[in-house]
Scaffold this active site. Structure first.
Site, PDB file in Angstrom:
ATOM      1  CG  ASP A 190      -0.227  51.454  89.023  1.00 42.29           C
ATOM      2  OD1 ASP A 190      -0.280  52.699  88.932  1.00 42.29           O
ATOM      3  OD2 ASP A 190       0.602  50.770  88.401  1.00 42.29           O
ATOM      4  N   GLY A 191      -3.097  52.837  88.288  1.00 41.78           N
ATOM      5  CA  GLY A 191      -3.815  52.990  87.017  1.00 41.78           C
ATOM      6  C   GLY A 191      -4.866  54.072  87.008  1.00 41.78           C
TER       7      GLY A 191
ATOM      8  N   GLY B   8      -4.404  57.282  86.625  1.00 40.53           N
ATOM      9  CA  GLY B   8      -4.078  58.212  85.538  1.00 40.53           C
ATOM     10  C   GLY B   8      -4.453  57.622  84.186  1.00 40.53           C
TER      11      GLY B   8
ATOM     12  NE  ARG C  14      -1.437  61.751  86.233  1.00 38.63           N
ATOM     13  CZ  ARG C  14      -1.089  60.474  86.194  1.00 38.63           C
ATOM     14  NH1 ARG C  14      -1.064  59.847  85.037  1.00 38.63           N
ATOM     15  NH2 ARG C  14      -0.761  59.822  87.298  1.00 38.63           N
TER      16      ARG C  14
ATOM     17  CG  HIS D  12      -5.738  60.744  91.337  1.00 38.50           C
ATOM     18  ND1 HIS D  12      -5.053  59.552  91.309  1.00 38.50           N
ATOM     19  CD2 HIS D  12      -4.902  61.667  90.800  1.00 38.50           C
ATOM     20  CE1 HIS D  12      -3.848  59.755  90.785  1.00 38.50           C
ATOM     21  NE2 HIS D  12      -3.732  61.020  90.458  1.00 38.50           N
TER      22      HIS D  12
ATOM     23  CD  GLU E  27       9.507  56.344  95.822  1.00 37.66           C
ATOM     24  OE1 GLU E  27       8.366  56.041  96.254  1.00 37.66           O
ATOM     25  OE2 GLU E  27      10.563  55.968  96.378  1.00 37.66           O
TER      26      GLU E  27
ATOM     27  CG  LEU F  31     -10.809  46.546 107.521  1.00 37.73           C
ATOM     28  CD1 LEU F  31     -10.036  45.314 107.074  1.00 37.73           C
ATOM     29  CD2 LEU F  31     -11.498  47.200 106.321  1.00 37.73           C
TER      30      LEU F  31
ATOM     31  CD  GLU G  32       0.951  32.685  97.791  1.00 44.72           C
ATOM     32  OE1 GLU G  32       0.978  32.654  96.549  1.00 44.72           O
ATOM     33  OE2 GLU G  32       1.725  32.008  98.506  1.00 44.72           O
TER      34      GLU G  32
HETATM   35  C1  FPP Z   1      -1.919  55.361  91.350  1.00 45.66           C
HETATM   36  O1  FPP Z   1      -2.425  55.668  90.088  1.00 45.66           O
HETATM   37  C2  FPP Z   1      -2.694  55.988  92.424  1.00 45.66           C
HETATM   38  C3  FPP Z   1      -2.244  56.933  93.287  1.00 45.66           C
HETATM   39  C4  FPP Z   1      -0.873  57.470  93.239  1.00 45.66           C
HETATM   40  C5  FPP Z   1      -3.088  57.523  94.325  1.00 45.66           C
HETATM   41  C6  FPP Z   1      -4.171  56.659  94.896  1.00 45.66           C
HETATM   42  C7  FPP Z   1      -5.161  57.539  95.543  1.00 45.66           C
HETATM   43  C8  FPP Z   1      -6.488  57.353  95.560  1.00 45.66           C
HETATM   44  C9  FPP Z   1      -7.161  56.176  95.020  1.00 45.66           C
HETATM   45  C10 FPP Z   1      -7.383  58.402  96.124  1.00 45.66           C
HETATM   46  C11 FPP Z   1      -7.240  58.762  97.566  1.00 45.66           C
HETATM   47  C12 FPP Z   1      -7.055  57.635  98.522  1.00 45.66           C
HETATM   48  C13 FPP Z   1      -7.727  57.442  99.666  1.00 45.66           C
HETATM   49  C14 FPP Z   1      -7.265  56.376 100.584  1.00 45.66           C
HETATM   50  C15 FPP Z   1      -8.927  58.207 100.053  1.00 45.66           C
HETATM   51  P1  FPP Z   1      -1.496  56.463  89.085  1.00 45.66           P
HETATM   52  O2  FPP Z   1      -1.826  57.904  89.185  1.00 45.66           O
HETATM   53  O3  FPP Z   1      -0.064  56.129  89.339  1.00 45.66           O
HETATM   54  O4  FPP Z   1      -1.956  55.878  87.713  1.00 45.66           O
HETATM   55  P2  FPP Z   1      -1.082  55.734  86.386  1.00 45.66           P
HETATM   56  O5  FPP Z   1      -0.020  54.711  86.681  1.00 45.66           O
HETATM   57  O6  FPP Z   1      -2.060  55.259  85.397  1.00 45.66           O
HETATM   58  O7  FPP Z   1      -0.512  57.073  86.063  1.00 45.66           O
END
Ligand code: FPP
Length: 280
Positions: free
Chosen positions: A35-36, A38, A48, A52, A82, A146, A222
């Site tokens: 998370d985070g 964005g 944003r 990613h 979602e 893994l 945990e």
């Molecule tokens: C959450 O941050 C992250 C996502 C919804 C996507 C995660 C995707 C990647 C890290 C890239 C692709 C993944 C792989 C496995 C190659 P957010 O956008 O919700 O951040 P925010 O809460 O700050 O808006």
């Protein structure tokens, strides 16, 4: 595809990893809510999408470190059910990132003996992504290191609903009895069938939520919440999370004394103990 030389940890990494291995148990299954992305970008006045992009670097680092440490399974919440409701361009960017990552990283995953799997409503993904994913899963299917499990178009409630549908279908056909439905039967109808439950859940960006992620499977996990945004979460942060995990006492509903005796091999099953207390 032929396997070439795998990634080697640096000397410093090796030392930390050996320390973690010798001072306690390495989690068998780590699940991560990344998370985070964005907010990481917004804080830097970037779009944003840049978050990613940067997040893919963290994925690479964490996957490598988990492989080197001997973690059995790593499940990454990469795209939730979602998330389809996000702005169109952001969804397209995430799908493109996923496609590019599969295209660029499968060879390296294979070299490192990583087995790729995926859970979620995969049929909802663009066909190109589905094809690349199926190809990467097939190439890496016999690897023994893994298991990297990507949760894509995944949500726990979707998963539980599809498990219930599949169980009821069997009941309607007369293939099962009501008493067949116990916890392990239900677990066998989830997308994680055959996978150990996560021991450790890591969530980044300081949020204390499960966000519809592995609600059944995380029953005894945990929880470790990192204040860092996902793009700045790297292997050193993972090592901290594991160190913290190793300090926890996992009681599974028992009391400390029972856990200690169980560790020393002296604990009998609860049913036996109750039986003995009744019969004297
Ligand atoms: C959450 O941050 C992250 C996502 C919804 C996507 C995660 C995707 C990647 C890290 C890239 C692709 C993944 C792989 C496995 C190659 P957010 O956008 O919700 O951040 P925010 O809460 O700050 O808006």
């Amino acid at each position: 595809m032929k396997r070439r030389s795998p990634n080697r940890p640096t000397a410093e990494d090796k030392k930390i990893q050996e320390g973690l291995r010798s001072s306690g148990n390495i989690p068998v299954h780590i699940a991560v809510i990344m998370d985070g992305n964005g907010r990481w970008a917004t804080e830097r006045s970037l779009p944003r999408v840049a978050g990613h992009n940067e997040g893919v670097g963290s994925v690479r680092d964490i996957v490598e470190a988990c492989g080197q440490l001997g973690v059995g399974h790593l499940t990454l919440y990469a795209f939730s059910t979602e998330n389809w409701n996000r702005p169109r361009e952001e969804v397209s960017t995430l799908m493109r990132l996923l496609l590019n990552s599969l295209q660029n990283e499968t060879d390296k995953l294979h070299q490192n003996n990583v087995r790729l799997t995926a859970i979620g409503d995969i049929e909802k993904l663009p066909v190109k992504v589905q094809d690349k994913l199926a190809q990467a899963i097939s190439i890496t299917k016999n690897n023994t290191g893994l298991t990297l499990n990507l949760a894509l178009s995944y949500s726990s409630r979707w998963e539980i609903a599809q498990a219930v549908r599949s169980i009821v279908r069997k009941a309607q056909k007369g293939e099962i009895e009501l008493d067949d439905i116990d916890e392990s039967f239900i677990a066998d109808h989830l997308t994680t069938k055959g996978m150990p439950e996560p021991d450790l859940l890591i969530r980044t960006s300081g949020e204390y939520r499960l966000s519809n992620f592995m609600l059944w499977q995380l029953a005894y996990a945990e929880l470790y919440i990192s204040p860092k945004f996902w793009p700045e979460f790297h292997r050193k942060d993972l090592y901290e999370a594991i160190k913290d995990f190793q300090k926890r006492e996992r009681r599974f509903g028992l009391v400390s004394e029972q856990v200690r005796r169980r560790k020393n091999g002296g604990e009998k099953s609860l049913a036996n103990k109750i039986f003995e207390s009744i019969t004297g």
